[in-house]
Write an enzyme that holds these catalytic residues in place. Structure first.
Site, PDB file in Angstrom:
ATOM      1  N   ASN A 156       4.754   4.775  -0.769  1.00 34.03           N
ATOM      2  CA  ASN A 156       6.049   5.426  -0.186  1.00 34.03           C
ATOM      3  C   ASN A 156       6.952   4.665   0.042  1.00 34.03           C
ATOM      4  OD1 ASN A 156       4.454   4.546   2.082  1.00 34.03           O
ATOM      5  ND2 ASN A 156       5.545   5.847   3.410  1.00 34.03           N
ATOM      6  N   LYS A 179      -2.537  -5.487  -4.924  1.00 39.74           N
ATOM      7  CA  LYS A 179      -2.821  -4.607  -5.867  1.00 39.74           C
ATOM      8  C   LYS A 179      -1.682  -3.217  -5.168  1.00 39.74           C
ATOM      9  CE  LYS A 179      -4.335  -0.547  -6.477  1.00 39.74           C
ATOM     10  NZ  LYS A 179      -3.665   0.501  -6.801  1.00 39.74           N
ATOM     11  N   GLY A 232      -2.170   2.890   3.777  1.00 35.36           N
ATOM     12  CA  GLY A 232      -2.511   3.834   3.011  1.00 35.36           C
ATOM     13  C   GLY A 232      -3.214   4.983   3.740  1.00 35.36           C
ATOM     14  N   SER A 233      -3.933   5.790   2.876  1.00 32.55           N
ATOM     15  CA  SER A 233      -4.397   7.190   3.747  1.00 32.55           C
ATOM     16  C   SER A 233      -5.735   6.853   4.665  1.00 32.55           C
ATOM     17  CB  SER A 233      -4.572   8.031   2.651  1.00 32.55           C
ATOM     18  OG  SER A 233      -5.625   7.615   1.789  1.00 32.55           O
ATOM     19  N   ASN A 234      -6.020   7.829   5.361  1.00 32.32           N
ATOM     20  CA  ASN A 234      -7.479   7.430   6.243  1.00 32.32           C
ATOM     21  C   ASN A 234      -8.345   7.553   5.612  1.00 32.32           C
ATOM     22  OD1 ASN A 234      -5.062   8.235   8.427  1.00 32.32           O
ATOM     23  ND2 ASN A 234      -6.822   7.654   9.689  1.00 32.32           N
ATOM     24  N   GLY A 237      -9.078   4.208   3.583  1.00 36.29           N
ATOM     25  CA  GLY A 237      -9.264   3.298   4.815  1.00 36.29           C
ATOM     26  C   GLY A 237     -10.588   3.367   5.105  1.00 36.29           C
ATOM     27  N   GLU A 254      -2.960  -0.012   8.353  1.00 30.97           N
ATOM     28  CA  GLU A 254      -2.172   0.870   8.807  1.00 30.97           C
ATOM     29  C   GLU A 254      -2.195   2.153   8.034  1.00 30.97           C
ATOM     30  OE1 GLU A 254      -0.727   0.782  11.578  1.00 30.97           O
ATOM     31  OE2 GLU A 254      -0.803  -1.339  11.885  1.00 30.97           O
ATOM     32  N   CYS A 288       4.985   7.632   7.024  1.00 28.90           N
ATOM     33  CA  CYS A 288       3.854   7.511   7.836  1.00 28.90           C
ATOM     34  C   CYS A 288       4.473   7.699   9.304  1.00 28.90           C
ATOM     35  CB  CYS A 288       3.211   6.350   7.898  1.00 28.90           C
ATOM     36  SG  CYS A 288       4.245   4.995   8.256  1.00 28.90           S
ATOM     37  N   GLN A 335       1.277  15.199  -5.082  1.00 29.47           N
ATOM     38  CA  GLN A 335       1.731  15.272  -3.853  1.00 29.47           C
ATOM     39  C   GLN A 335       2.357  16.393  -3.761  1.00 29.47           C
ATOM     40  OE1 GLN A 335       1.143  13.071  -0.954  1.00 29.47           O
ATOM     41  NE2 GLN A 335       2.209  14.932   0.114  1.00 29.47           N
ATOM     42  N   GLU A 387      -2.391  15.127   8.107  1.00 32.94           N
ATOM     43  CA  GLU A 387      -0.841  14.767   7.773  1.00 32.94           C
ATOM     44  C   GLU A 387      -0.749  15.374   6.303  1.00 32.94           C
ATOM     45  OE1 GLU A 387      -1.377  10.820   6.026  1.00 32.94           O
ATOM     46  OE2 GLU A 387       0.570  10.274   7.186  1.00 32.94           O
ATOM     47  N   GLU A 466       1.272  -5.445  12.831  1.00 36.65           N
ATOM     48  CA  GLU A 466       2.343  -5.891  11.664  1.00 36.65           C
ATOM     49  C   GLU A 466       3.416  -6.492  12.092  1.00 36.65           C
ATOM     50  OE1 GLU A 466       1.109  -5.013   7.464  1.00 36.65           O
ATOM     51  OE2 GLU A 466       1.287  -3.112   8.079  1.00 36.65           O
TER      52      GLU A 466
HETATM   53  P1  NAP Z   1      -3.686   6.031  -0.529  1.00 31.80           P
HETATM   54  O1  NAP Z   1      -4.070   7.003  -1.743  1.00 31.80           O
HETATM   55  O2  NAP Z   1      -4.794   5.910   0.384  1.00 31.80           O
HETATM   56  O3  NAP Z   1      -3.457   4.484  -1.394  1.00 31.80           O
HETATM   57  C1  NAP Z   1      -3.165   3.388  -0.774  1.00 31.80           C
HETATM   58  C2  NAP Z   1      -3.618   2.242  -1.646  1.00 31.80           C
HETATM   59  O4  NAP Z   1      -5.021   2.212  -1.750  1.00 31.80           O
HETATM   60  C3  NAP Z   1      -2.969   2.260  -3.077  1.00 31.80           C
HETATM   61  O5  NAP Z   1      -2.677   1.020  -3.577  1.00 31.80           O
HETATM   62  C4  NAP Z   1      -4.126   2.892  -3.798  1.00 31.80           C
HETATM   63  O6  NAP Z   1      -4.034   2.727  -5.110  1.00 31.80           O
HETATM   64  C5  NAP Z   1      -5.264   2.153  -3.144  1.00 31.80           C
HETATM   65  N1  NAP Z   1      -6.665   3.006  -3.320  1.00 31.80           N
HETATM   66  C6  NAP Z   1      -6.899   4.256  -3.577  1.00 31.80           C
HETATM   67  N2  NAP Z   1      -8.231   4.345  -3.565  1.00 31.80           N
HETATM   68  C7  NAP Z   1      -8.687   3.179  -3.510  1.00 31.80           C
HETATM   69  C8  NAP Z   1     -10.216   2.878  -3.271  1.00 31.80           C
HETATM   70  N3  NAP Z   1     -11.121   3.416  -3.614  1.00 31.80           N
HETATM   71  N4  NAP Z   1     -10.375   1.250  -3.139  1.00 31.80           N
HETATM   72  C9  NAP Z   1      -9.558   0.532  -3.208  1.00 31.80           C
HETATM   73  N5  NAP Z   1      -8.080   0.810  -3.044  1.00 31.80           N
HETATM   74  C10 NAP Z   1      -7.789   2.238  -3.273  1.00 31.80           C
HETATM   75  O7  NAP Z   1      -2.428   6.164   0.091  1.00 31.80           O
HETATM   76  P2  NAP Z   1      -1.147   6.596  -0.582  1.00 31.80           P
HETATM   77  O8  NAP Z   1      -1.152   8.121  -0.908  1.00 31.80           O
HETATM   78  O9  NAP Z   1      -0.553   5.780  -1.510  1.00 31.80           O
HETATM   79  O10 NAP Z   1      -0.163   6.722   0.740  1.00 31.80           O
HETATM   80  C11 NAP Z   1       0.141   7.712   1.588  1.00 31.80           C
HETATM   81  C12 NAP Z   1      -0.780   7.282   2.700  1.00 31.80           C
HETATM   82  O11 NAP Z   1      -0.245   6.006   3.250  1.00 31.80           O
HETATM   83  C13 NAP Z   1      -0.276   8.213   4.108  1.00 31.80           C
HETATM   84  O12 NAP Z   1      -1.596   8.417   4.820  1.00 31.80           O
HETATM   85  C14 NAP Z   1       0.755   7.323   4.846  1.00 31.80           C
HETATM   86  O13 NAP Z   1       0.743   7.901   6.320  1.00 31.80           O
HETATM   87  C15 NAP Z   1       0.117   5.938   4.868  1.00 31.80           C
HETATM   88  N6  NAP Z   1       1.232   5.103   5.044  1.00 31.80           N
HETATM   89  C16 NAP Z   1       0.982   4.404   6.379  1.00 31.80           C
HETATM   90  C17 NAP Z   1       1.793   3.451   6.834  1.00 31.80           C
HETATM   91  C18 NAP Z   1       1.690   2.642   8.263  1.00 31.80           C
HETATM   92  O14 NAP Z   1       2.205   1.794   8.301  1.00 31.80           O
HETATM   93  N7  NAP Z   1       0.882   3.465   9.222  1.00 31.80           N
HETATM   94  C19 NAP Z   1       2.955   3.275   5.889  1.00 31.80           C
HETATM   95  C20 NAP Z   1       3.067   3.824   4.542  1.00 31.80           C
HETATM   96  C21 NAP Z   1       2.145   4.660   4.493  1.00 31.80           C
HETATM   97  P3  NAP Z   1      -3.606   4.100  -6.307  1.00 31.80           P
HETATM   98  O15 NAP Z   1      -2.540   4.583  -5.532  1.00 31.80           O
HETATM   99  O16 NAP Z   1      -3.142   3.305  -7.483  1.00 31.80           O
HETATM  100  O17 NAP Z   1      -4.683   4.922  -6.188  1.00 31.80           O
END
Ligand code: NAP
Length: 487
Positions: A156, A179, A232-234, A237, A254, A288, A335, A387, A466
């Site tokens: 995002n 990555k 990324g997502s919880n 995480g 985060e 987020c 999404q 979320e 951060e």
């Molecule tokens: P995501 O699906 O958790 O992905 C985040 C990163 O992790 C991507 O690079 C993803 O790669 C990678 N990933 C996915 N599965 C993995 C695994 N099994 N092992 C290691 N890495 C893996 O999150 P998203 O859908 O991209 O982003 C949306 C989320 O990010 C929302 O929950 C949002 O609230 C959160 N976010 C938080 C903040 C903050 O500062 N708090 C800021 C921005 C976004 P791929 O995409 O290639 O699968």
């Protein structure tokens, strides 16, 4: 499907100072126009991840010993190029992620400033000196880089989030394996191209693209990394926390939010409606810090809802690069499916859809969704506890300030929280009692400054903050030195 502007070149991964090809590629499509191919990007293989980590390890002794002024110069070179190319890069970002051009350009400009900020931060005098409790001994605490940092980022903020991590990691003398989300390889590749030409020794910075389940997973499991910084997502995480915990490596995360925006009876209605509109729906609600729960006290509730619905109806949802567009498309089909499933869920839970929620057809085929507002909702509903990460918000009616605060805090998340009020007493009480990492008073919940700490509480975050001077906490480790003159 008719394809436009397909890039013939396969853009490669960057490992040990070389551009490295692979057998598989990701085709990056523009969510505003699915006939527009943004580019084709090599998907790394697990062996490439190992090579990248080895290259970073090999580069670390040299890079970590460079004088801060040398690293500072390189970071400034990166900042200058990003700043000079902010329009072009912002447009690329909009084209692959779907946020409007202005937001894309602004994201690149802020990311450039981050390199500038850390170029200066790294030459700040550092370390601490303690008078010893013993005679003739000097005690100092020194900060040293950690080693190889794995950087994993979401789609995002395709330039913003990577730079939040890469700029301080490099500034403090670490090496990086990056990555990015495989949904936004174009922004990651463009950033890497700039970093690769900035004058760093081979191996200091490496890019491995590909799906998270394969390449992200390989990276967090590779021996040789010293720390992981993840946004990324919880769900992801939790998986990453396990991998880091097993090897006892430093971790910063985060994650998601379900951010409350409280509107009290004494709020300035126009300001509150504008803040809710921007905070909940701009950037397609894919932030987020989006204001996804609008908690409104009963005296202003009906006026607030009707004014917000009026404003929502006037918002233009269209191609992200059309200058008239306020809100671009949803980023991708998975999404969009999530958004549509929560719209159905909300109706099933008894919420009223006051506005929006329908798929929109535009001149070009894309993932267009009208921003949606649920009313008559309760905080217990899943639409208010989970979320969604799309242009969907709920209004929750509260009897008074006390009830609004208690609803605001009744969530597993703790990222941002905001309040619109003219009352200093309520604003001050909210500032002290909102369970969040970022608190906004008479401002939208989304939006932050690069020189102030960023992060959440509860399920939204793990580890240190951060940005700002506090980034040093994660990207360095301490060494305490006791020295005696000897003879
Ligand atoms: P995501 O699906 O958790 O992905 C985040 C990163 O992790 C991507 O690079 C993803 O790669 C990678 N990933 C996915 N599965 C993995 C695994 N099994 N092992 C290691 N890495 C893996 O999150 P998203 O859908 O991209 O982003 C949306 C989320 O990010 C929302 O929950 C949002 O609230 C959160 N976010 C938080 C903040 C903050 O500062 N708090 C800021 C921005 C976004 P791929 O995409 O290639 O699968």
């Amino acid at each position: 499907m008719e394809m436009k502007s397909a890039s013939a070149a396969l853009l490669k991964n960057y490992i040990g100072g070389e551009w490295v090809a692979s057998n598989n590629a990701t085709v990056d499509l523009n969510p505003s126009d699915l006939a527009d191919v943004v580019g084709q990007y090599a998907e790394a293989e697990p062996a490439h991840v190992k090579q990248a980590v080895e290259a970073a390890r090999a580069a670390f002794p040299g890079w970590s010993r460079t004088v801060p002024a040398q690293r500072s110069e390189i970071l400034l070179r990166i900042a200058c190029e990003m700043e000079a190319r902010q329009n072009e890069l912002g447009e690329l970002l909009s084209r692959e992620e779907g946020k409007v051009r202005k937001e894309g350009v602004n994201e690149v400009a802020k990311a450039a400033k981050l390199f500038e900020y850390f170029a200066a931060e790294i030459i700040r005098p550092d370390g601490e000196h303690f008078p010893s409790l013993r005679d003739g001994i000097d005690v100092e605490a020194l900060r040293e880089p950690l080693g190889v940092i794995a950087v994993l980022t979401p789609w995002n903020l395709p330039m913003g989030t990577p730079c939040w991590k890469i700029a301080p990691a490099l500034a403090f003398g670490n090496c990086v394996v990056f990555k990015p989300s495989n949904f936004v390889p174009a922004s990651a590749w463009a950033l890497t191209d700039i970093i690769a030409r900035a004058g760093m020794p081979p191996g200091v910075f490496n890019l491995v693209m590909g799906p998270g389940s394969a390449i992200g997973n390989a990276l967090v499991s590779t021996l040789g990394i010293n720390a992981i910084t993840f946004t990324g997502s919880n769900a992801t995480g939790s998986h990453i926390a396990k991998a880091a915990g097993e090897r006892r490596i430093k971790l910063q995360m985060e994650m998601g939010g379900k951010n409350p925006l409280v509107v009290l009876d004494d709020a300035n209605l126009n300001l509150a409606v504008d803040g809710a509109l921007r905070g909940a729906f701009y950037a397609t609600g894919q932030r987020c810090t989006a204001s996804s729960r609008l908690i409104v006290t009963k005296g202003i509730h009906d006026k607030f809802v009707s004014a917000l619905v009026e404003r929502m109806k006037a918002v233009k949802v269209d191609h992200a690069l059309d200058p008239q567009t306020d809100i671009g498309p949803v980023v991708n089909e998975p999404q969009l499916d999530i958004d549509l499933s929560y719209l159905a869920l909300g109706l099933g839970e008894g919420a009223k859809l006051a506005c929006g929620g329908e798929r929109l057809t535009r001149k070009t085929r894309g993932y267009y969704l009208a921003p949606a507002l649920f009313t008559e909702t309760s905080n217990k509903m899943r639409i208010n506890q989970e979320e969604i990460f799309g242009p969907i918000a709920s209004v929750i009616r509260a009897k008074d300030y006390d009830e609004a605060l208690s609803i605001a805090n009744d969530t597993p998340f703790g990222l941002a929280a905001g309040i619109y009020t003219a009352s200093m007493r309520h604003a001050t009480h909210f500032k002290r009692n909102a369970e969040c990492g970022i608190c906004m008073i008479n401002l939208p919940t989304a939006g932050s400054d690069i020189h102030a700490p960023f992060g959440g509480r509860k399920a939204s975050s793990y580890g240190s903050r951060e940005l700002s001077v506090h980034a040093r906490e994660f990207y360095t480790t301490m060494k305490t030195v006791y020295a005696s003159p000897g003879a």
